[in-house]
Write a protein that holds these residues in place. Structure first.
Motif, PDB file in Angstrom:
ATOM      1  N   ARG A   1       0.807  -1.289  -0.014  1.00  0.00           N
ATOM      2  CA  ARG A   1       0.013  -0.166  -0.048  1.00  0.00           C
ATOM      3  C   ARG A   1       0.763   1.134   0.013  1.00  0.00           C
TER       4      ARG A   1
ATOM      5  N   SER B   1     -14.545   8.926 -10.937  1.00  0.00           N
ATOM      6  CA  SER B   1     -14.530   7.971  -9.891  1.00  0.00           C
ATOM      7  C   SER B   1     -13.396   8.337  -8.581  1.00  0.00           C
TER       8      SER B   1
ATOM      9  N   PRO C   1      -8.247   6.570   1.381  1.00  0.00           N
ATOM     10  CA  PRO C   1      -8.700   5.030   1.310  1.00  0.00           C
ATOM     11  C   PRO C   1      -8.221   4.079   0.550  1.00  0.00           C
ATOM     12  N   ALA C   2      -8.187   3.006   0.848  1.00  0.00           N
ATOM     13  CA  ALA C   2      -7.699   1.839   0.415  1.00  0.00           C
ATOM     14  C   ALA C   2      -8.294   1.545  -0.899  1.00  0.00           C
ATOM     15  N   GLU C   3      -9.617   1.720  -1.007  1.00  0.00           N
ATOM     16  CA  GLU C   3     -10.269   1.365  -2.275  1.00  0.00           C
ATOM     17  C   GLU C   3      -9.879   2.245  -3.488  1.00  0.00           C
ATOM     18  N   VAL C   4      -9.546   3.453  -2.996  1.00  0.00           N
ATOM     19  CA  VAL C   4      -8.811   4.479  -3.897  1.00  0.00           C
ATOM     20  C   VAL C   4      -7.806   3.975  -4.619  1.00  0.00           C
TER      21      VAL C   4
ATOM     22  N   ALA D   1      -6.741   0.719  -4.725  1.00  0.00           N
ATOM     23  CA  ALA D   1      -6.936  -0.418  -5.390  1.00  0.00           C
ATOM     24  C   ALA D   1      -7.296  -0.558  -7.005  1.00  0.00           C
ATOM     25  N   GLY D   2      -8.214   0.639  -7.107  1.00  0.00           N
ATOM     26  CA  GLY D   2      -8.684   0.877  -8.649  1.00  0.00           C
ATOM     27  C   GLY D   2      -7.667   1.878  -9.123  1.00  0.00           C
TER      28      GLY D   2
END
Length: 328
Positions: free
Chosen positions: A122, A191, A290-293, A295-296
């Motif tokens: 990360r 997004s 955020p981790a989801e940012v 990831a994408g």
């Protein structure tokens, strides 16, 4: 022995990049030996690996301006074997062997403890690009830029700095406009948090010294005519955090925005930033991104893939961040 991407220069000054088996004894001097698990590919790494610009100052060179991993041994009391650490900048990958290798030996002063709860992967999905983006956000906020002052422009929006700057600013409440040459990526930029996407062609050619006031502030990683046009298009009292030169090192501007609109041009350096500023930036990244940012917005490659991907990065064919798993 360990694997590394090694850059050499031929008699005709061409750069050659190849995987090599190296011994610890070949590593440069330093206080701390690190088992690297992940590195990244940044724009500067792309320039070094391809030889498109004189980034490398000593030969041979292991490129990679970032890395994260675990301390193997340390002569400095601040770090012990087993500590998780990361590094950005300090000339690593330029004058001192860098992170695109399974081991690195560096000065203890160059390291930071990995933030609690953050993995090495990360951290490298953030990397120098994300760390620089946070320094830019901090620079704008230090100049008093707040969301109620108007929209903030991010240039080079599909790059590593730009994409993470969009995510950080939007989550801090700012209305973000994104400038890109790849309008087909508009959905991805939205997004991340962009409210509007504009064609970089509207900013990349010579423009008037003063233009319509469009933005309260900007994060610019492009330079040249783009930066000049951004400065000319800021609101009265606007601020631009400048951190890159993807279009060029030149700055073909006039003093008009600065003396007639009170615009501030804030330079942002990530390479030699002092420890306290680095620590603050990484602490905020751990809390605010955020981790989801990530990831994408991140692709992971093997060490041997780095030369080919570096060429694609410079050609503007890479979106977001590239993590290098040096164990693959």
């Amino acid at each position: 022995m360990f694997q590394a991407l090694l850059l050499t220069q031929s008699d005709d000054r061409r750069t050659h990049a190849a995987l090599a088996e190296l011994d610890e004894s070949q590593l440069p001097a330093g206080d701390v030996l690190v088992q690297v698990s992940h590195s990244t590919l940044n724009y500067k790494d792309g320039l070094a690996i391809t030889g498109k610009a004189p980034v490398v100052r000593t030969w041979p060179m292991v490129p990679g301006i970032d890395f994260a991993g675990t301390v193997i041994e340390s002569a400095d009391t601040r770090y012990r074997a087993g500590d998780a650490v990361l590094l950005n900048g300090w000339g690593v990958g330029e004058t001192h062997w860098g992170g695109l290798a399974q081991k690195a030996r560096v000065k203890a002063d160059w390291l930071l403890p990995l933030p609690a709860g953050m993995t090495a992967e990360r951290a490298m999905a953030i990397g120098t690009a994300g760390y620089t983006a946070m320094l830019c956000v901090m620079a704008l906020q230090a100049q008093g830029v707040t969301p109620d002052r108007g929209p903030v422009l991010v240039t080079g929006a599909n790059g590593g700095v730009g994409s993470i700057a969009i995510a950080l600013l939007s989550r801090a409440g700012f209305t973000v406009h994104a400038s890109t040459g790849r309008l087909g990526e508009a959905a991805h930029l939205k997004s991340l948090g962009a409210a509007e996407v504009i064609d970089r062609a509207t900013l990349s050619a010579p423009g008037k010294p003063l233009q319509k006031e469009r933005w309260a502030a900007a994060v610019d990683s492009v330079g040249s005519h783009t930066l000049a046009n951004v400065c000319a298009s800021l609101h009265y009292g606007g601020v631009v955090a400048a951190c890159g030169l993807a279009q060029g090192m030149d700055f073909p501007a006039t003093v008009a925005p600065f003396i007639l609109r009170g615009v501030t041009l804030a330079g942002v350096d990530s390479v030699m930033a002092p420890y306290a500023r680095r620590a603050e930036a990484w602490s905020r990244l751990a809390a605010e991104l955020p981790a989801e940012v990530l990831a994408g917005n991140t692709a992971t490659i093997a060490l041997g893939d780095a030369p080919a991907v570096a060429a694609r990065l410079l050609a503007g064919q890479v979106r977001g961040r590239v993590v290098v798993d040096v164990g693959r």
